[in-house]
Design an enzyme around this catalytic site. Structure first.
Site, PDB file in Angstrom:
ATOM      1  N   GLN A 183       0.757  -1.146  -0.039  1.00 19.67           N
ATOM      2  CA  GLN A 183       0.005  -0.050   0.000  1.00 19.67           C
ATOM      3  C   GLN A 183       0.916   1.305   0.088  1.00 19.67           C
ATOM      4  O   GLN A 183       0.425   2.252  -0.769  1.00 19.67           O
ATOM      5  CB  GLN A 183      -0.971   0.200   1.194  1.00 19.67           C
ATOM      6  CG  GLN A 183      -2.008  -1.126   1.268  1.00 19.67           C
ATOM      7  CD  GLN A 183      -2.786  -1.219   2.530  1.00 19.67           C
ATOM      8  OE1 GLN A 183      -3.484  -0.134   2.721  1.00 19.67           O
ATOM      9  NE2 GLN A 183      -2.717  -2.231   3.132  1.00 19.67           N
ATOM     10  N   ILE A 184       1.905   1.143   0.965  1.00 16.45           N
ATOM     11  CA  ILE A 184       2.646   2.296   1.279  1.00 16.45           C
ATOM     12  C   ILE A 184       3.314   2.993  -0.238  1.00 16.45           C
ATOM     13  O   ILE A 184       3.786   4.114  -0.525  1.00 16.45           O
ATOM     14  CB  ILE A 184       3.473   2.332   2.190  1.00 16.45           C
ATOM     15  CG1 ILE A 184       3.937   3.863   2.644  1.00 16.45           C
ATOM     16  CG2 ILE A 184       4.596   1.495   2.162  1.00 16.45           C
ATOM     17  CD1 ILE A 184       4.748   4.048   4.045  1.00 16.45           C
ATOM     18  N   HIS A 189       2.163   5.303  -3.047  1.00 20.23           N
ATOM     19  CA  HIS A 189       2.459   6.952  -2.891  1.00 20.23           C
ATOM     20  C   HIS A 189       3.726   7.371  -3.447  1.00 20.23           C
ATOM     21  O   HIS A 189       4.722   6.831  -3.459  1.00 20.23           O
ATOM     22  CB  HIS A 189       2.665   7.116  -1.473  1.00 20.23           C
ATOM     23  CG  HIS A 189       1.128   7.009  -0.587  1.00 20.23           C
ATOM     24  ND1 HIS A 189       0.225   7.903  -0.345  1.00 20.23           N
ATOM     25  CD2 HIS A 189       0.583   5.930  -0.138  1.00 20.23           C
ATOM     26  CE1 HIS A 189      -0.924   7.462   0.167  1.00 20.23           C
ATOM     27  NE2 HIS A 189      -0.692   6.419   0.228  1.00 20.23           N
ATOM     28  N   SER A 197      15.195  -7.421   2.110  1.00 18.67           N
ATOM     29  CA  SER A 197      14.835  -8.332   0.953  1.00 18.67           C
ATOM     30  C   SER A 197      14.401  -9.645   1.398  1.00 18.67           C
ATOM     31  O   SER A 197      15.269 -10.193   2.241  1.00 18.67           O
ATOM     32  CB  SER A 197      15.807  -8.181   0.045  1.00 18.67           C
ATOM     33  OG  SER A 197      15.952  -9.147  -0.784  1.00 18.67           O
ATOM     34  N   ARG A 225      10.547 -17.934  -1.062  1.00 19.80           N
ATOM     35  CA  ARG A 225       9.835 -16.668  -0.374  1.00 19.80           C
ATOM     36  C   ARG A 225       8.391 -16.757  -0.957  1.00 19.80           C
ATOM     37  O   ARG A 225       7.556 -16.192  -0.350  1.00 19.80           O
ATOM     38  CB  ARG A 225      10.420 -15.356  -0.682  1.00 19.80           C
ATOM     39  CG  ARG A 225      10.688 -15.002  -1.977  1.00 19.80           C
ATOM     40  CD  ARG A 225      11.307 -13.759  -2.234  1.00 19.80           C
ATOM     41  NE  ARG A 225      11.591 -13.604  -3.808  1.00 19.80           N
ATOM     42  CZ  ARG A 225      11.945 -12.381  -4.239  1.00 19.80           C
ATOM     43  NH1 ARG A 225      12.075 -11.215  -3.577  1.00 19.80           N
ATOM     44  NH2 ARG A 225      12.291 -12.343  -5.346  1.00 19.80           N
ATOM     45  N   ARG A 248       5.598  17.835   2.134  1.00 23.30           N
ATOM     46  CA  ARG A 248       4.279  17.952   1.166  1.00 23.30           C
ATOM     47  C   ARG A 248       4.010  16.464   0.881  1.00 23.30           C
ATOM     48  O   ARG A 248       2.760  16.323   1.195  1.00 23.30           O
ATOM     49  CB  ARG A 248       4.805  18.563  -0.049  1.00 23.30           C
ATOM     50  CG  ARG A 248       3.488  18.800  -1.107  1.00 23.30           C
ATOM     51  CD  ARG A 248       3.862  19.303  -2.472  1.00 23.30           C
ATOM     52  NE  ARG A 248       2.460  19.572  -3.121  1.00 23.30           N
ATOM     53  CZ  ARG A 248       2.619  20.393  -4.446  1.00 23.30           C
ATOM     54  NH1 ARG A 248       3.857  20.621  -4.902  1.00 23.30           N
ATOM     55  NH2 ARG A 248       1.643  20.358  -5.144  1.00 23.30           N
ATOM     56  N   ARG A 298      -4.196   8.351   4.569  1.00 26.96           N
ATOM     57  CA  ARG A 298      -4.030   7.125   5.015  1.00 26.96           C
ATOM     58  C   ARG A 298      -4.326   7.146   6.691  1.00 26.96           C
ATOM     59  O   ARG A 298      -4.581   6.183   7.305  1.00 26.96           O
ATOM     60  CB  ARG A 298      -2.572   6.411   5.314  1.00 26.96           C
ATOM     61  CG  ARG A 298      -2.201   6.304   3.579  1.00 26.96           C
ATOM     62  CD  ARG A 298      -3.040   5.106   3.098  1.00 26.96           C
ATOM     63  NE  ARG A 298      -2.584   4.844   1.795  1.00 26.96           N
ATOM     64  CZ  ARG A 298      -3.099   3.547   0.971  1.00 26.96           C
ATOM     65  NH1 ARG A 298      -4.115   2.952   1.505  1.00 26.96           N
ATOM     66  NH2 ARG A 298      -2.536   3.391  -0.007  1.00 26.96           N
TER      67      ARG A 298
END
Length: 246
Positions: free
Chosen positions: A111-112, A115, A124, A183, A201, A210
């Protein structure tokens, strides 16, 4: 989840050393480095003075006088409020914050990273091995409130599935499968660590989206923790986290 501010915009002391002694002594006592950079950027757009001269020549006017808009603070606060309300927010992009963000889910990471204008360095799953016998001791995972608030039998179901996933990962690694391929069985709940940098900003934009009730619980928590760290470093920014969300 753990969030710590690692670094943020500071005035270059070598620049200050070039100032006349009298100018240094007249520096406003309540001025933060972030405010100084912000006012310099704003006034550069409208002043005949050079950017290197703004604080020296205009600092007393903005930082030592009460705000003329009657909303509190000094006139630097008033100037920044005016710029924010007018939408000329490119001038606060010069203030940057770098965070250590630890123990968040891969779901939050997905999600992040949507942006823009935020920079990421992420632990990793290809190079860090998450086997039970590896240095990591296996993968950690988040507990959504909707599960952790349930009776013990639901806890047991969730943790049992996570244990099975760990066993699958271990078996694949023991069979010679590389960490980058093993993984693939790790869940969205698996936690990760990252370093994130953003300008003020972009971080205000992130918070406005969020911190809303419609955002997922984990990223809402992150938004509040980022705000707390920013405001602790630069208290004058708190007012802009309270602006009405559009």
């Amino acid at each position: 989840m753990n969030v710590k501010l690692l670094a943020y915009t500071q005035i270059n002391k070598a620049w200050l050393e070039e100032w006349p002694a009298a100018a240094l002594e007249s520096l406003p006592k309540g001025m933060s480095d972030g405010q100084a950079v912000c006012v310099t950027a704003i006034r550069t757009c409208y002043s005949s003075n050079k950017p290197t001269e703004i604080i020296e020549l205009e600092g007393e006017k903005y930082f030592k006088k009460e705000a003329s808009d009657g909303q509190g603070g000094n006139d630097a606060d008033r100037l920044i409020r005016h710029i924010m309300n007018s939408g000329h927010t490119s001038t606060i992009e010069h203030i940057n914050f770098t965070f250590a963000i630890e123990g968040v889910s891969r779901s939050l990471l997905a999600q992040i990273t949507r942006h823009r204008h935020l920079s990421f360095s992420v632990q990793s799953q290809r190079y860090v091995k998450f086997g039970s016998e590896d240095k990591s001791g296996g993968f950690n995972y988040t507990w959504p409130p909707s599960i952790s608030e349930q009776p013990q039998e639901i806890w047991d179901i969730y943790s049992s599935y996570m244990e099975q996933i760990q066993e699958m990962y271990d078996e694949l690694r023991e069979a010679g499968i590389s960490a980058e391929d093993a993984r693939m069985v790790l869940p969205n709940a698996a936690t990760t660590n990252l370093v994130m940098t953003g300008n003020l900003r972009s971080l205000l934009d992130f918070y406005s989206k969020r911190s809303e009730k419609g955002a997922q619980w984990e990223i809402r928590e992150l938004a509040e923790m980022l705000k707390e760290e920013i405001v602790k470093a630069e208290p004058w920014t708190e007012a802009f986290f309270k602006l009405k969300k559009k």
